[in-house]
Design an enzyme around this catalytic site. Structure first.
Site, PDB file in Angstrom:
ATOM      1  N   HIS A  15       0.871  -1.197   0.000  1.00  0.00           N
ATOM      2  CA  HIS A  15       0.000   0.000   0.000  1.00  0.00           C
ATOM      3  C   HIS A  15       0.901   1.239   0.000  1.00  0.00           C
ATOM      4  O   HIS A  15       1.483   1.586   1.017  1.00  0.00           O
ATOM      5  CB  HIS A  15      -0.893  -0.005   1.251  1.00  0.00           C
ATOM      6  CG  HIS A  15      -1.887   1.126   1.313  1.00  0.00           C
ATOM      7  ND1 HIS A  15      -3.212   0.922   1.642  1.00  0.00           N
ATOM      8  CD2 HIS A  15      -1.766   2.461   1.109  1.00  0.00           C
ATOM      9  CE1 HIS A  15      -3.851   2.084   1.636  1.00  0.00           C
ATOM     10  NE2 HIS A  15      -2.984   3.046   1.312  1.00  0.00           N
ATOM     11  N   HIS A  17       1.502   5.399  -1.589  1.00  0.00           N
ATOM     12  CA  HIS A  17       1.089   6.588  -2.345  1.00  0.00           C
ATOM     13  C   HIS A  17       2.334   7.239  -2.931  1.00  0.00           C
ATOM     14  O   HIS A  17       3.211   7.692  -2.189  1.00  0.00           O
ATOM     15  CB  HIS A  17       0.378   7.591  -1.428  1.00  0.00           C
ATOM     16  CG  HIS A  17      -0.890   7.065  -0.841  1.00  0.00           C
ATOM     17  ND1 HIS A  17      -2.112   7.180  -1.464  1.00  0.00           N
ATOM     18  CD2 HIS A  17      -1.125   6.362   0.295  1.00  0.00           C
ATOM     19  CE1 HIS A  17      -3.051   6.604  -0.722  1.00  0.00           C
ATOM     20  NE2 HIS A  17      -2.472   6.095   0.347  1.00  0.00           N
ATOM     21  N   LYS A 119      -9.320  -0.519  -5.768  1.00  0.00           N
ATOM     22  CA  LYS A 119      -9.297   0.170  -4.475  1.00  0.00           C
ATOM     23  C   LYS A 119     -10.657   0.796  -4.203  1.00  0.00           C
ATOM     24  O   LYS A 119     -11.189   1.541  -5.030  1.00  0.00           O
ATOM     25  CB  LYS A 119      -8.217   1.263  -4.491  1.00  0.00           C
ATOM     26  CG  LYS A 119      -8.121   2.071  -3.198  1.00  0.00           C
ATOM     27  CD  LYS A 119      -7.601   1.236  -2.046  1.00  0.00           C
ATOM     28  CE  LYS A 119      -7.830   1.884  -0.686  1.00  0.00           C
ATOM     29  NZ  LYS A 119      -6.899   2.923  -0.344  1.00  0.00           N
ATOM     30  N   HIS A 161     -10.729   0.568   1.851  1.00  0.00           N
ATOM     31  CA  HIS A 161     -10.560   1.539   2.946  1.00  0.00           C
ATOM     32  C   HIS A 161     -11.872   1.505   3.722  1.00  0.00           C
ATOM     33  O   HIS A 161     -12.823   2.209   3.377  1.00  0.00           O
ATOM     34  CB  HIS A 161     -10.281   2.940   2.381  1.00  0.00           C
ATOM     35  CG  HIS A 161      -9.960   3.942   3.451  1.00  0.00           C
ATOM     36  ND1 HIS A 161      -8.875   4.775   3.382  1.00  0.00           N
ATOM     37  CD2 HIS A 161     -10.586   4.238   4.623  1.00  0.00           C
ATOM     38  CE1 HIS A 161      -8.844   5.550   4.465  1.00  0.00           C
ATOM     39  NE2 HIS A 161      -9.878   5.234   5.236  1.00  0.00           N
ATOM     40  N   HIS A 199      -4.702  -0.785   5.760  1.00  0.00           N
ATOM     41  CA  HIS A 199      -4.226  -0.042   6.941  1.00  0.00           C
ATOM     42  C   HIS A 199      -5.113  -0.262   8.159  1.00  0.00           C
ATOM     43  O   HIS A 199      -5.716   0.676   8.688  1.00  0.00           O
ATOM     44  CB  HIS A 199      -4.045   1.454   6.666  1.00  0.00           C
ATOM     45  CG  HIS A 199      -5.110   2.069   5.784  1.00  0.00           C
ATOM     46  ND1 HIS A 199      -6.448   1.935   6.036  1.00  0.00           N
ATOM     47  CD2 HIS A 199      -5.022   2.804   4.660  1.00  0.00           C
ATOM     48  CE1 HIS A 199      -7.131   2.575   5.090  1.00  0.00           C
ATOM     49  NE2 HIS A 199      -6.285   3.104   4.254  1.00  0.00           N
ATOM     50  N   ASP A 272       1.332   2.512   3.548  1.00  0.00           N
ATOM     51  CA  ASP A 272       0.454   3.679   3.417  1.00  0.00           C
ATOM     52  C   ASP A 272       1.266   4.960   3.543  1.00  0.00           C
ATOM     53  O   ASP A 272       0.783   5.969   4.069  1.00  0.00           O
ATOM     54  CB  ASP A 272      -0.682   3.645   4.444  1.00  0.00           C
ATOM     55  CG  ASP A 272      -1.769   4.660   4.119  1.00  0.00           C
ATOM     56  OD1 ASP A 272      -1.796   5.167   2.984  1.00  0.00           O
ATOM     57  OD2 ASP A 272      -2.578   4.966   5.018  1.00  0.00           O
TER      58      ASP A 272
HETATM   59  C1  NCD Z   1      -3.732   8.883   2.271  1.00  0.00           C
HETATM   60  C2  NCD Z   1      -3.240   9.927   1.292  1.00  0.00           C
HETATM   61  O1  NCD Z   1      -2.713  10.955   1.724  1.00  0.00           O
HETATM   62  O2  NCD Z   1      -3.366   9.716   0.090  1.00  0.00           O
HETATM   63  N1  NCD Z   1      -3.814   9.457   3.577  1.00  0.00           N
HETATM   64  C3  NCD Z   1      -3.786   8.823   4.759  1.00  0.00           C
HETATM   65  O3  NCD Z   1      -3.984   9.481   5.782  1.00  0.00           O
HETATM   66  N2  NCD Z   1      -3.545   7.530   4.846  1.00  0.00           N
HETATM   67  C4  NCD Z   1      -5.020   8.302   1.841  1.00  0.00           C
HETATM   68  C5  NCD Z   1      -5.422   7.048   2.577  1.00  0.00           C
HETATM   69  O4  NCD Z   1      -4.840   5.994   2.410  1.00  0.00           O
HETATM   70  O5  NCD Z   1      -6.377   7.127   3.377  1.00  0.00           O
HETATM   71 ZN    ZN Z   2      -3.433   4.973   1.709  1.00  0.00          ZN
END
Ligand code: NCD
Ligand code: ZN
Length: 366
Positions: A15, A17, A119, A161, A199, A272
């Site tokens: 996971h 970003h 997702k 999520h 998460h 995450d």
């Molecule tokens: C994530 C993001 O910033 O893209 N933020 C987070 O707090 N985890 C999005 C997500 O996974 O919820």
């Molecule tokens: Zn995330």
């Protein structure tokens, strides 16, 4: 006896970003330097990855950045080995599920190898999402059952999520409300649908995932293993510890950690890691949710397992558990983490790093 080093297969971030544009260029090297074989790339860009074309374009952008890093001639001193490396990092793309995409396109994107999973973000009836970039998420979950039906048939993993997004739900109960209201009916209606609970933070959700008779797994972040909700408030408000789902009370953190470090195979590493510029994290109102752990994720996880005298379970958690679900194999290449001081950088670009400036007790050495 305390081990002074651990050697495990190269790991996989389930996971991640990476964003796009300049932020992508800034943060991707962090995960590459952590020796990941690949990652599940989250699709919540400002313009979310909701179609086959967008997913292809996004993968191309990531691959172009990988190529440009490879030919970087301004390698920082001592890091030339890394910048010359021919990356074998696999960006595993995901589809951002909306209320609109047809079941056929979901299957086509999967069969053509464009994405490996779907997702699920949810939005409320006002079109407000519960986390960064989730306002385009699903408003009518029942309306998406035809999509889940084809996903079950083709064994396309649903990465959820699971947090209730209604304003009146208590912030610290969002996950457990969603388990009862959203997740349980999905599992009942689609007994063959592979699901990853993303998460995971709540002990009640952890019990459910560990016990339910279903092909279900959960990703757990390094920060949720390390901090409880006090960390958001101790010594003043700490946006650097604010993410979604928010860290929970200590009993929940301890319960989740117990499943993870005892070697339960349903749990696997998904950082995450979610970078935001400091300016977005330091807003008094509407501070962005997300914690950036990518620069030292492996070391953070290793410290956690070491503290619980459970280093023998680190390898499965980081590098083995349910990789087949994503079409990945356990790597035949190994990586070694050694006991020794590592100072976490305070910032990467404009992004504050989790535990920045502090010393970790383990170091990924190659
Ligand atoms: C994530 C993001 O910033 O893209 N933020 C987070 O707090 N985890 C999005 C997500 O996974 O919820
Ligand atoms: Zn995330």
């Amino acid at each position: 006896m305390k081990e002074n080093s651990v050697t495990i297969p190269r790991w996989f971030d389930r996971h991640l970003h990476l964003r796009s544009g300049d932020m992508l260029k800034t943060v991707l090297p962090c995960t590459l330097k952590q020796h990941a074989t690949g990652a599940i790339i989250m699709p919540n860009l400002a313009d979310p990855v909701t179609t086959i074309e967008k997913a292809k374009d996004y993968r191309k952008e990531i691959e172009q950045v990988m190529t440009s890093l490879r030919f970087n001639t301004n390698a920082p001193k001592g890091q030339e080995w890394y910048w010359k490396k021919d990356y074998d990092f696999v960006p595993c793309m995901t589809l951002y599920l909306t209320d609109h995409i047809d079941p056929e396109e979901v299957v086509r994107g999967f069969e053509e190898g464009v994405w490996r999973a779907v997702k699920l973000y949810m939005a409320n009836q006002k079109g407000q999402g519960g986390t960064t970039g989730s306002a385009h998420g699903v408003k009518n979950l029942l309306g998406r059952y035809p999509v889940f039906e084809v996903m079950e048939k083709h064994k396309i993993p649903l990465l959820g999520h699971f947090e209730a997004v209604e304003e009146d739900v208590d912030e610290f109960d969002r996950e457990s409300v969603s388990v009862d209201r959203d997740l349980k009916p999905i599992l009942k209606s689609f007994p063959g649908l592979p699901v990853v609970f993303e998460h995971l933070t709540d002990g009640r959700a952890a019990d459910f995932v560990a016990e339910v008779d279903h092909d279900i797994h959960a990703t757990v972040t390094a920060h949720h293993l390390m901090i409880n909700r006090n960390a958001m408030f101790w010594g003043g408000m700490n946006p650097g510890h604010y993410c979604k789902p928010v860290p929970k009370r200590e009993t929940h953190r301890a319960k989740v950690r117990q499943y993870v470090t005892s070697g339960n195979r349903r749990f696997g590493a998904g950082t995450d890691s979610a970078p935001h510029d400091e300016s977005a994290k330091s807003r008094c109102y509407g501070c962005a949710a997300g914690i950036f752990t990518a620069p030292s994720a492996v070391e953070l996880y290793t410290m956690t397992f070491d503290q619980d005298n459970a280093l023998e379970h680190l390898g499965p958690f980081l590098s083995e558990n349910f990789l087949a679900l994503y079409g990945m194999e356990v790597s035949s290449e190994m990586m070694t983490i050694e006991r020794g001081a590592l100072v976490v950088p305070q910032k990467v670009g404009e992004v504050q790093v989790f535990k920045g400036g502090t010393e970790l007790l383990w170091k990924l050495v190659g």
